[in-house]
Scaffold this active site. Structure first.
Site, mmCIF file in Angstrom:
data_model
loop_
_atom_site.group_PDB
_atom_site.id
_atom_site.type_symbol
_atom_site.label_atom_id
_atom_site.label_comp_id
_atom_site.label_asym_id
_atom_site.label_seq_id
_atom_site.Cartn_x
_atom_site.Cartn_y
_atom_site.Cartn_z
ATOM 1 N N ASP A 74 41.703 44.544 46.296
ATOM 2 C CA ASP A 74 41.539 45.841 45.990
ATOM 3 C C ASP A 74 40.565 45.609 44.780
ATOM 4 O OD1 ASP A 74 41.950 48.614 45.446
ATOM 5 O OD2 ASP A 74 43.523 48.302 44.011
ATOM 6 N N ASP A 76 40.014 48.099 41.587
ATOM 7 C CA ASP A 76 40.657 48.562 40.357
ATOM 8 C C ASP A 76 41.642 47.813 39.687
ATOM 9 O OD1 ASP A 76 38.870 50.889 39.594
ATOM 10 O OD2 ASP A 76 39.756 51.735 41.310
#
Length: 518
Positions: A74, A76
């Protein structure tokens, strides 16, 4: 500690209470024990010599990195970490949207973001407008229920819920969202911290000023405002992203290490391409896409893992979407939307050779574990600060005595005479006070992310279910060889002998002292 607490001791460590009540006697009105017993104060030095390393990786399931060929991430709070100033920006922007677009009282502008108010994993009762911490067995931790910015008395909580248990049908659904028939929303990602704080602040304003309002509407308005800060690009427009990014050097080192060992890497994020490109240029450089075999932006997880219909579209250098049909996911290109089933078809990256890292237990990890057989790694930034607290002498002393006190209560409750019962009541009172003290070590309102008194939190229950390994940040990978095998520690079940837990940590467990020595 009470005068009673200062002199009570045990034969053995951690809950192994005095087996012979006769060895406890009254000496000048105070309890004492035989000279062979071990006092709690004598246990602390031995515990302090086996502190856990905050930069360690912890395992829920046995997994060898030698089996991992492909690493997914991912963006963030996985590849990129932000300072708390970004949360202040999100809070302020959403608060202004409430005022300007939803016509909320302008007076709510006086409320500012408090980074120490909420923790992740809390549940919010949408209809009752209360924020609370729930354990793995659906029990509310009393003393952690907040309406606005004020704690709700235990008696009121028990009256509201006819006890402290929340029935399954009232809990949030699989992804932690409140849907039809469900009244609870669980806040699981780090970006939800400003949302919880804003909800509490607005509730506080209405309550303090006797403003009649509908809690469900308030929840929806705050949720929509927070969403608009992200979806409408307000956060991306207002933030000079590189000013908020932390630990860029460590992330760059992790990616370089994996690339040097020939590992394939991919990125799947809900963030837009311009935002990701800006951050990755700062972390890695303008050629950052050369590190990744596949880059997918605005994936709309968790729908990405379930919706088989959404096609991939290529994003050109100017951020424009192209209409060409995607027959292959090419290195160095950026793709938008799509779905995991098409991703698997185009890449062939299936099963346990893939390890995906994310910070959201549901949106990033759950479907990959349950449906697709990928290995998963959870990034829990709060873990580092909690371990540092747990390594302090004050915390160890407190927990050692709390365990001792619990063991004494369990063992001595058979004595029913008035004098013994008076002592037991004193111990129960002291135990309650010490539990509150322990909670305050981590967060004054809600305590630890991982525990509610003696039980795991609902957050930890899901973490244990959906993550093979978990760590504070990707930088922890730098402490391990790419062929390292992670072994979960064997902790005794309630009906098993505690022999394993009494033994010193295994040689393979990364201890803080060993890391410092290196």
């Amino acid at each position: 500690r009470t005068s009673l607490g200062k002199v009570i001791c045990e034969r053995r460590a951690f809950g192994q209470s005095v087996s012979d009540p006769a060895s406890l006697c009254m000496d000048n009105g105070m309890w004492s024990c035989s000279e062979n017993d071990i006092t709690c104060s004598e246990l602390v030095p031995s515990i302090m010599s086996n502190l856990l390393n905050p930069d360690a990786i912890f395992s829920n399931n046995e997994m060898s990195l030698s089996d991992i060929e492909i690493y997914g991430f991912d963006y963030d709070y996985t590849l990129v970490f932000y300072s708390k100033h970004l949360h202040t920006l999100i809070f302020n922007a959403a608060r202004d949207l409430l005022i300007n677009e939803h016509r909320y009282p302008v007076e709510i502008r006086k409320y500012e973001y408090d980074p120490d108010f909420a923790i992740r994993g809390l549940h919010y009762d949408v209809q009752r407008a209360v924020l609370m911490k729930i354990d793995a067995f659906h029990y509310i931790q009393l003393g952690t229920v907040y309406r606005g910015l004020s704690v709700v008395p235990d008696e009121e909580v028990i009256e509201m819920y006819e006890g402290s248990h929340v029935p399954l049908e009232q809990m949030s659904d699989f992804y932690g969202k409140s849907s039809h028939g469900n009244t609870m929303k669980q806040f699981m990602d780090i970006f939800s911290l400003p949302e919880m704080t804003l909800l509490s602040c607005v509730n506080e304003h209405f309550l303090k000023n006797n403003i009649d309002y509908e809690p469900v509407h308030l929840y929806k308005d705050v949720k929509d405002s927070i969403r608009d800060v992200h979806i409408k690009g307000i956060m991306y427009e207002r933030s000079k992203q590189i000013l908020y990014i932390c630990y860029a050097e460590q992330t760059r080192a992790v990616l370089a290490k994996l690339a040097d060992h020939g590992k394939k890497m991919f990125l799947i994020t809900n963030s837009p391409s311009s935002f990701v490109d800006k951050g990755m240029r700062y972390i890695v450089g303008k050629d950052w896409r050369d590190l990744f075999d596949v880059v997918i932006v605005q994936a709309e997880k968790p729908n990405f893992f379930n919706d088989k219909r959404r096609p991939f579209r290529k994003v050109n250098e100017k951020g424009v979407l192209l209409w060409d049909k995607i027959h292959k996911l090419q290195k160095g290109q950026i793709y938008k939307q799509g779905n995991l089933y098409e991703f698997l078809k185009l890449t062939g990256w299936r099963g346990s050779k893939v390890l995906y890292f994310g910070d959201h237990i549901y949106s990033d990890l759950a479907d990959l574990t349950l449906k697709h057989g990928w290995r998963t790694g959870a990034i829990i930034p709060e873990l580092r600060s909690e371990l540092k607290i747990m390594n302090t002498e004050q915390y160890i002393q407190t927990m050692t005595w709390l365990q001792t006190l619990t063991g004494l209560l369990e063992q001595m409750q058979v004595h029913r005479d008035a004098a013994s019962q008076l002592v037991l009541q004193e111990w129960k009172k002291e135990r309650k006070e010490m539990r509150e003290m322990t909670k305050g070590f981590f967060n004054a309102q809600f305590g630890s992310l991982f525990r509610t008194d003696q039980n795991p939190t609902y957050f930890l229950r899901r973490l244990s279910r959906f993550a093979d390994i978990y760590m504070a940040s990707l930088s922890c990978l730098l402490n391990y060889d790419v062929s390292h095998t992670f072994y979960p520690r064997r902790t005794p079940l309630q009906h098993e002998l505690p022999a394993w837990s009494d033994r010193p940590p295994a040689a393979g467990l990364p201890l803080l002292q060993e890391a410092q020595a290196k």
